[in-house]
Design an enzyme around this catalytic site. Structure first.
Site, PDB file in Angstrom:
ATOM      1  CG  HIS A   1      -1.742   1.196   1.396  1.00 17.18           C
ATOM      2  ND1 HIS A   1      -1.665   1.974   2.530  1.00 17.18           N
ATOM      3  CD2 HIS A   1      -2.651   1.791   0.584  1.00 17.18           C
ATOM      4  CE1 HIS A   1      -2.503   2.996   2.411  1.00 17.18           C
ATOM      5  NE2 HIS A   1      -3.112   2.916   1.243  1.00 17.18           N
TER       6      HIS A   1
ATOM      7  CD  GLU B   1      -2.849   2.600  -3.593  1.00 15.60           C
ATOM      8  OE1 GLU B   1      -3.426   3.706  -3.531  1.00 15.60           O
ATOM      9  OE2 GLU B   1      -3.228   1.599  -2.956  1.00 15.60           O
ATOM     10  CG  HIS B   2       0.019   6.209  -0.439  1.00 11.08           C
ATOM     11  ND1 HIS B   2      -0.444   7.291   0.272  1.00 11.08           N
ATOM     12  CD2 HIS B   2      -0.915   5.237  -0.291  1.00 11.08           C
ATOM     13  CE1 HIS B   2      -1.609   6.993   0.839  1.00 11.08           C
ATOM     14  NE2 HIS B   2      -1.914   5.743   0.517  1.00 11.08           N
TER      15      HIS B   2
ATOM     16  CD  GLU C   1      -4.818   5.471   3.631  1.00 10.01           C
ATOM     17  OE1 GLU C   1      -5.472   4.578   3.062  1.00 10.01           O
ATOM     18  OE2 GLU C   1      -3.819   6.019   3.114  1.00 10.01           O
TER      19      GLU C   1
END
Length: 450
Positions: free
Chosen positions: A64, A67-68, A144
């Site tokens: 993840h 992905e950022h 997040e």
């Protein structure tokens, strides 16, 4: 955990299958094109066959995080420029990470497909992963995690349920990662992930919309064809050991009401032609949940008034194992124990008496209506193709899957319920609500990767 009953669904009527074309470039990139000429738009999706289940202990969340980082610029496209160029072309774009895969997409006018391909191919092998940008983005990911999981009682319950239900399989770790791993992650961890998995022979490119397949194949060769294949590590099978007794857990977190989740280990679809349980379990979830006339809502919410909210979920297609889950919030004056007993009774009624032909007809009608509706969305058509290809199945299986689902019998539903409703494969998770702070919780929308 709120997996809708017919989760990945079964898109594409058999008649539409003729509009799907595929090829594989010499570097191993599979290209699938779905022609749909109703509107002058196109969707590009690149699916990398690596998600959080491929992570190792100590670096959970790196899929993840990467992905950022994919939006932080390449040698020729500065940070933020990817998104600006897509927006300037009138398009929209984003990305998502799951247990099984990571995907990036753009939706824009068909004349801009070459632009989208050029940008996506560029960041497949020219990403600049600077320490400074990583340092900023890892803080974004940690925040997040705080507001999506740590400060959300139901999300926290789901996370701890997965960590309890699975003993060995990597699905036990959260996609966003454990906070300790995020705090200690380095840019080198992200670089290693990128160089290991972001290669054309570990990806599927899906293009859907008002395009010509031959033209798309030529564009794919032009922009992606020169990217060299990578040497992929051997994938080790993760077999979840058989559970040896019921598991129970309680999560204390600030919340207004208690909540209950019951999750049974269940089979997932592996052999599209010969498996029958996953289809029967999909129908069972539809009988229990799906609309106001479904059993759980009718019996436990409206008639007995034991619950205020209730649902059933089953993910029938994934790279790894899956769960059949029930979840509910008790009505005022009712306890979690009473709610669990009522849910067990509903399952045992199906094991004992089966389901009615009327219920089967309702679920079949729901499935058919949902598939017709999904065909209106070019984006969703691409999604279905990409998901299937990324978990080891084929988009060409979709028509047969729909046929098999429609052919499920009442006896198969009853037998599937009997086989999975066993305490030895059950995990029960309870949210024990703690006092709220008294401060109104600020509403936060979904945070995107960039």
């Amino acid at each position: 955990m709120r997996l809708y009953a017919l989760c990945l669904g079964f898109l594409l009527a058999a008649t539409a299958q003729a509009e799907v074309f595929e090829t594989t470039l010499q570097n191993g990139l599979k290209v699938v094109v779905k022609e749909d000429h109703r509107a002058p738009t196109v969707v590009q999706q690149i699916w990398y066959h690596a998600g959080s289940m491929d992570e190792r202990t100590g670096v959970t969340g790196v899929a993840h995080v990467l992905e950022h980082m994919m939006f932080k610029g390449t040698k020729s496209v500065p940070a933020g420029e990817f998104s600006r160029r897509i927006a300037a072309a009138g398009g929209r774009e984003n990305a998502f990470t799951s247990y099984d895969y990571t995907a990036y997409f753009q939706q824009l006018h068909k004349s801009k497909l070459a632009l989208a391909m050029q940008l996506e191919a560029d960041r497949m092998h020219n990403l600049v992963l600077s320490n400074a940008e990583f340092g900023k983005e890892i803080r974004v990911v940690m925040e997040e995690r705080r507001w999506r999981t740590d400060d959300d009682a139901h999300a926290l319950l789901d996370e701890r349920l997965m960590a309890t239900a699975y003993q060995e399989h990597p699905y036990r770790t959260p996609i966003v990662g454990w906070m300790n791993d995020l705090e200690n992650m380095t840019a080198d961890d992200a670089r290693a992930w990128y160089h290991t998995w972001y290669v054309p022979n570990n990806a599927t490119l899906v293009i859907a919309g008002d395009v010509d397949a031959k033209t798309v194949f030529a564009l794919a060769q032009r922009y992606y064809g020169a990217i060299p294949a990578g040497k992929l590590p051997a994938r080790k099978p993760y077999l979840e050991p058989a559970q040896r007794g019921i598991k129970r857990m309680v999560v204390k977190a600030p919340a207004e009401l208690p909540h209950l989740v019951m999750a049974y280990h269940a089979p997932t679809l592996r052999d599209v032609k010969n498996d029958w349980q996953p289809y029967a379990l999909s129908v069972l979830a539809g009988v229990l949940d799906g609309n106001d006339s479904a059993r759980l809502n009718r019996s436990l919410v409206r008639e007995q008034q034991i619950a205020t909210a209730i649902g059933a979920g089953y993910g029938n297609t994934s790279r790894g194992p899956t769960l059949f889950s029930l979840e509910a919030t008790p009505a005022p004056g009712k306890t979690v124990n009473e709610l669990e007993a009522a849910l067990r009774e509903q399952l045992q009624l199906i094991v004992r008496d089966g389901v009615t032909e009327e219920e089967l007809r309702r679920v079949r009608a729901q499935v058919t209506a949902a598939e017709v509706y999904k065909l209106d969305s070019v984006f969703y058509q691409a999604m279905q193709i990409g998901q299937m290809e990324s978990i080891g199945l084929s988009h060409r299986d979709l028509p047969l899957m729909l046929q098999k689902l429609q052919a499920v019998t009442a006896e198969q539903v009853r037998e599937a319920a009997r086989m999975i409703v066993q305490d030895d494969q059950l995990t029960v998770a309870v949210l024990d609500p703690q006092p709220l702070s008294g401060e109104p919780k600020q509403h936060k929308g979904m945070q995107h990767a960039h």
